[in-house]
Design an enzyme around this catalytic site. Structure first.
Site, PDB file in Angstrom:
ATOM      1  N   THR A  71      14.016  45.319  48.092  1.00 29.23           N
ATOM      2  CA  THR A  71      14.859  44.837  49.190  1.00 29.23           C
ATOM      3  C   THR A  71      15.651  45.973  49.837  1.00 29.23           C
ATOM      4  OG1 THR A  71      16.300  44.204  47.404  1.00 29.23           O
ATOM      5  CG2 THR A  71      15.193  42.416  48.571  1.00 29.23           C
ATOM      6  N   ARG A  88      28.403  45.152  48.321  1.00 33.90           N
ATOM      7  CA  ARG A  88      28.425  45.063  49.785  1.00 33.90           C
ATOM      8  C   ARG A  88      29.704  45.679  50.350  1.00 33.90           C
ATOM      9  NH1 ARG A  88      27.802  39.147  51.931  1.00 33.90           N
ATOM     10  NH2 ARG A  88      26.345  39.135  50.186  1.00 33.90           N
ATOM     11  N   GLU A 144      16.529  48.701  35.068  1.00 28.76           N
ATOM     12  CA  GLU A 144      17.417  49.081  36.175  1.00 28.76           C
ATOM     13  C   GLU A 144      16.841  50.220  37.003  1.00 28.76           C
ATOM     14  OE1 GLU A 144      19.977  49.167  38.083  1.00 28.76           O
ATOM     15  OE2 GLU A 144      21.158  47.502  37.358  1.00 28.76           O
ATOM     16  N   LYS A 201      22.255  52.172  46.690  1.00 29.88           N
ATOM     17  CA  LYS A 201      21.532  51.363  45.693  1.00 29.88           C
ATOM     18  C   LYS A 201      22.461  50.976  44.553  1.00 29.88           C
ATOM     19  CE  LYS A 201      16.783  52.641  46.522  1.00 29.88           C
ATOM     20  NZ  LYS A 201      15.607  53.394  46.059  1.00 29.88           N
ATOM     21  N   GLY A 202      22.504  49.703  44.246  1.00 32.05           N
ATOM     22  CA  GLY A 202      23.342  49.222  43.145  1.00 32.05           C
ATOM     23  C   GLY A 202      24.815  49.106  43.513  1.00 32.05           C
ATOM     24  N   SER A 234      22.328  41.075  38.430  1.00 32.88           N
ATOM     25  CA  SER A 234      22.305  41.735  39.740  1.00 32.88           C
ATOM     26  C   SER A 234      23.682  41.760  40.384  1.00 32.88           C
ATOM     27  CB  SER A 234      21.337  40.977  40.655  1.00 32.88           C
ATOM     28  OG  SER A 234      21.491  41.376  41.992  1.00 32.88           O
ATOM     29  N   LYS A 252      28.862  47.411  38.607  1.00 38.20           N
ATOM     30  CA  LYS A 252      28.222  48.449  37.812  1.00 38.20           C
ATOM     31  C   LYS A 252      28.786  49.787  38.298  1.00 38.20           C
ATOM     32  CE  LYS A 252      23.942  45.723  37.895  1.00 38.20           C
ATOM     33  NZ  LYS A 252      22.575  45.581  38.425  1.00 38.20           N
ATOM     34  N   LEU A 259      17.696  43.108  40.023  1.00 36.29           N
ATOM     35  CA  LEU A 259      16.811  42.481  41.026  1.00 36.29           C
ATOM     36  C   LEU A 259      16.320  43.488  42.065  1.00 36.29           C
ATOM     37  CD1 LEU A 259      15.604  39.895  42.347  1.00 36.29           C
ATOM     38  CD2 LEU A 259      17.765  39.674  43.588  1.00 36.29           C
ATOM     39  N   ASP A 260      17.285  43.976  42.882  1.00 36.88           N
ATOM     40  CA  ASP A 260      16.922  44.860  44.001  1.00 36.88           C
ATOM     41  C   ASP A 260      16.396  46.190  43.470  1.00 36.88           C
ATOM     42  OD1 ASP A 260      17.841  43.106  46.121  1.00 36.88           O
ATOM     43  OD2 ASP A 260      19.876  43.550  45.463  1.00 36.88           O
TER      44      ASP A 260
HETATM   45  C1  BG6 Z   1      22.503  45.550  44.859  1.00 38.38           C
HETATM   46  C2  BG6 Z   1      21.814  46.430  45.883  1.00 38.38           C
HETATM   47  O1  BG6 Z   1      21.558  44.982  44.004  1.00 38.38           O
HETATM   48  O2  BG6 Z   1      23.236  44.504  45.505  1.00 38.38           O
HETATM   49  C3  BG6 Z   1      22.847  46.962  46.875  1.00 38.38           C
HETATM   50  O3  BG6 Z   1      21.173  47.500  45.226  1.00 38.38           O
HETATM   51  C4  BG6 Z   1      23.605  45.798  47.510  1.00 38.38           C
HETATM   52  O4  BG6 Z   1      22.191  47.726  47.865  1.00 38.38           O
HETATM   53  C5  BG6 Z   1      24.245  44.948  46.408  1.00 38.38           C
HETATM   54  O5  BG6 Z   1      24.634  46.280  48.390  1.00 38.38           O
HETATM   55  C6  BG6 Z   1      24.979  43.724  46.983  1.00 38.38           C
HETATM   56  O6  BG6 Z   1      24.022  42.886  47.569  1.00 38.38           O
HETATM   57  P1  BG6 Z   1      24.359  41.686  48.544  1.00 38.38           P
HETATM   58  O7  BG6 Z   1      23.034  40.968  48.682  1.00 38.38           O
HETATM   59  O8  BG6 Z   1      25.389  40.816  47.874  1.00 38.38           O
HETATM   60  O9  BG6 Z   1      24.858  42.256  49.839  1.00 38.38           O
HETATM   61 MG    MG Z   2      18.821  47.786  41.815  1.00 35.18          MG
END
Ligand code: BG6
Ligand code: MG
Length: 221
Positions: free
Chosen positions: A17, A49, A169, A45-46, A114, A145, A10-11
């Site tokens: 985002t 949290r 990806e 990235k990826g 995601s 991942k 997604l991101d």
């Molecule tokens: C990933 C992003 O898709 O999701 C990361 O690339 C992010 O930057 C991770 O930390 C977790 O996201 P969220 O929305 O659960 O904080």
């Molecule tokens: Mg991504």
């Protein structure tokens, strides 16, 4: 032609985002007296949290109590969601709707894979939820991942063998996860960074319907 499974991160793949994650992390880091740059944001990235906050604390050489850590996670997500709730369909990255529409027209199986726990909120905001036959997000996985779990669950939910799946990806960890799952990996971004991917495109505008046809007709890897 066998039916294939197409799994989208997604991101950074469907929406950008990362800029909102950056603003929210920067605000949090600054409240802790830690400086946080866009280059450091690239390294998140990826990344989940929890791990992202751990890395920021490492960079700032700071430790928190478990209670403080939990509060920081909440604060960051509140700030992040403030941006997410203002998102609109216009923020979908170029040519993603065309690729999704073409795959739907070809009756292919489509899933989201995601790390984000906010994935469903974001898909709703940009009105893409109904494009996915399965949605696997940070609430469904236990291993981040580059572990292939998220994509293997996606393949299973689509009912498609991993060898017949293709992953889009933008992160190195995500490409590694797709490769470990035995899937074709398509990097979206810089070839120098995503060189482990089977194919790399700067963005979806380079992914022609002809190229998608080749994927549809390719033998299992
Ligand atoms: C990933 C992003 O898709 O999701 C990361 O690339 C992010 O930057 C991770 O930390 C977790 O996201 P969220 O929305 O659960 O904080
Ligand atoms: Mg991504």
């Amino acid at each position: 032609m066998t039916k294939k499974g197409f799994l989208f991160d997604l991101d950074g793949v469907i929406v950008d985002t990362a800029k909102y994650h950056f603003l929210a992390w920067q605000r949090l880091a600054s409240s802790l007296g830690i400086s946080f740059t866009e280059a450091q944001n690239e390294e998140l990235k990826g990344v989940s949290r929890v791990r992202s906050l751990e890395k920021i604390l490492e960079w700032g050489n700071k430790t928190l109590t478990p209670e403080e850590f939990a509060q920081c996670m909440e604060q960051k997500n509140r700030d992040y969601l403030h941006y997410v709730y203002q998102m609109e369909a216009s923020e979908i990255l170029p040519d993603v709707p065309r690729v999704l529409a073409y795959l739907q027209q070809q009756q292919q199986a489509i899933a989201l894979g995601s790390a984000s726990k906010n994935a469903r909120i974001i898909l709703d905001r940009v009105q893409l939820t109904d494009q996915f036959h399965a949605i696997i997000d940070g609430t469904n996985v236990t291993k981040a991942k580059p572990d292939p779990e998220v994509f293997l669950i996606g393949a299973q939910q689509l009912g498609i063998p991993p060898a017949d799946c293709i992953v889009f990806e933008d992160s190195v960890a995500g490409i590694q996860a797709a490769n470990l799952a035995g899937m074709i990996s398509i990097g979206i971004g810089d070839h120098a960074i995503l060189h482990e991917a089977t194919h790399v495109f700067q963005d979806f505008t380079g992914i022609t319907n002809t190229f998608l046809d080749q994927l549809l007709h390719a033998a299992a890897v």
